[in-house]
Design a protein around this motif. Structure first.
Motif, PDB file in Angstrom:
ATOM      1  N   ILE A  45       0.865  -1.184   0.000  1.00  0.00           N
ATOM      2  CA  ILE A  45       0.000   0.000   0.000  1.00  0.00           C
ATOM      3  C   ILE A  45       0.896   1.228   0.000  1.00  0.00           C
ATOM      4  O   ILE A  45       1.822   1.319   0.798  1.00  0.00           O
ATOM      5  CB  ILE A  45      -0.961  -0.018   1.205  1.00  0.00           C
ATOM      6  N   THR A  62      -9.369   6.096   4.894  1.00  0.00           N
ATOM      7  CA  THR A  62      -8.411   5.070   4.450  1.00  0.00           C
ATOM      8  C   THR A  62      -8.880   3.635   4.730  1.00  0.00           C
ATOM      9  O   THR A  62      -8.838   2.795   3.813  1.00  0.00           O
ATOM     10  CB  THR A  62      -7.013   5.347   5.055  1.00  0.00           C
ATOM     11  N   VAL A  93      -9.168   0.926   1.643  1.00  0.00           N
ATOM     12  CA  VAL A  93      -8.249  -0.221   1.699  1.00  0.00           C
ATOM     13  C   VAL A  93      -9.069  -1.510   1.828  1.00  0.00           C
ATOM     14  O   VAL A  93      -8.760  -2.520   1.198  1.00  0.00           O
ATOM     15  CB  VAL A  93      -7.227  -0.057   2.856  1.00  0.00           C
ATOM     16  N   ASP A  99      -4.899   0.164  -3.234  1.00  0.00           N
ATOM     17  CA  ASP A  99      -3.527   0.013  -2.721  1.00  0.00           C
ATOM     18  C   ASP A  99      -2.678   1.262  -2.947  1.00  0.00           C
ATOM     19  O   ASP A  99      -1.513   1.295  -2.575  1.00  0.00           O
ATOM     20  CB  ASP A  99      -2.854  -1.223  -3.335  1.00  0.00           C
ATOM     21  N   CYS A 138      -4.121   2.072   7.619  1.00  0.00           N
ATOM     22  CA  CYS A 138      -4.227   0.972   6.643  1.00  0.00           C
ATOM     23  C   CYS A 138      -4.316  -0.379   7.351  1.00  0.00           C
ATOM     24  O   CYS A 138      -4.733  -1.362   6.758  1.00  0.00           O
ATOM     25  CB  CYS A 138      -3.001   0.929   5.727  1.00  0.00           C
TER      26      CYS A 138
END
Ligand code: DX5
Ligand code: ZN
Length: 224
Positions: A12, A189, A193, A198, A223
């Protein structure tokens, strides 16, 4: 010459958008995010026609190239990407994203961009359906999903547009990057995710904060 490559899928990446940076100090702004360990930076190119705003052109990119080793991800929000892509490649961008809404033969254009030595991909506006990019998707190195209407930074995240990330991820599998752009911060986020994004573009959430490095780390933590 240093060969800058799009990071291989599987990681990521936080991708700072300089739209929210101090345009009078761009080289320093790039140095700070590079210090934070980001690999790429997102350059928002606007023509005042496809979107109601104007930003930077090839001469600025060319100067920035001399100050940074980061991978330059150019997001062309312009009506005629075919006309201007060569100038941006010459100026030193490493990846070109063009909008599917303005391109009738996207597969052909992706091949042209590859032949110029850059990676390439398409972008969809919030109201554009996934079916518009289905055919060209396998040819892309990275697909960009807009979660705001393009043109300005600092707008509110459109949750319904983010859902397209999951559909696209299911179509392309793990080998193509799926990038998301608009309203990305430590709160949004986990959502994107979770859908399979990514590559996380963030403008205000990074350059709107005094401590850019702490802001990048906050997105990274979100993340997990
Ligand atoms: C919007 C641009 C974005 C913008 C995102 O048209 O494509 O890259 O910089 O800004 P934030 O992260 O502030 O929503
Ligand atoms: Zn962008």
């Amino acid at each position: 010459m240093i060969k800058r490559r799009l990071p291989k899928p599987g990681t990521i990446e936080v991708n700072p958008s300089i739209l929210a940076a101090d345009f009078a100090q761009l080289a320093d702004e790039l140095a700070v995010v590079e210090q934070a360990g980001v690999k790429m930076v997102h350059l928002d190119i606007m023509d005042g026609h496809f979107v109601p705003n104007i930003t930077i052109g090839p001469p600025v990119v060319e100067k920035l190239r001399k100050h940074s080793n980061l991978f330059f991800d150019a997001h062309l929000m312009i009506t005629d990407p075919r006309k201007y892509a060569p100038a941006f490649v010459k100026a030193g961008v490493n990846h070109i994203t063009f909008h599917i809404e303005v391109e009738k033969k996207p597969a052909e254009f992706i091949r042209i961009l590859h032949s110029m030595g850059v990676t390439a991909g398409v972008c969809l506006n919030p109201e554009t359906p996934v079916r518009a990019i289905k055919k060209v998707a396998p040819l892309c190195d990275m697909i960009l999903v807009m979660t705001v209407h393009p043109g300005f930074g600092g707008q509110k995240f459109i949750a319904s547009a983010a859902k397209k990330i999951r559909t696209i991820r299911n179509i392309v599998g793990p080998k193509i990057r799926v990038e998301v752009d608009g309203g990305i911060d430590a709160k949004t986020t986990p959502i994107v995710v979770g859908y399979g994004a990514d590559t996380l573009v963030a403008g205000r959430a990074i350059f709107g904060e005094k401590n850019r490095i702490a802001a990048i780390n906050a997105i990274r933590r979100a993340c997990k």
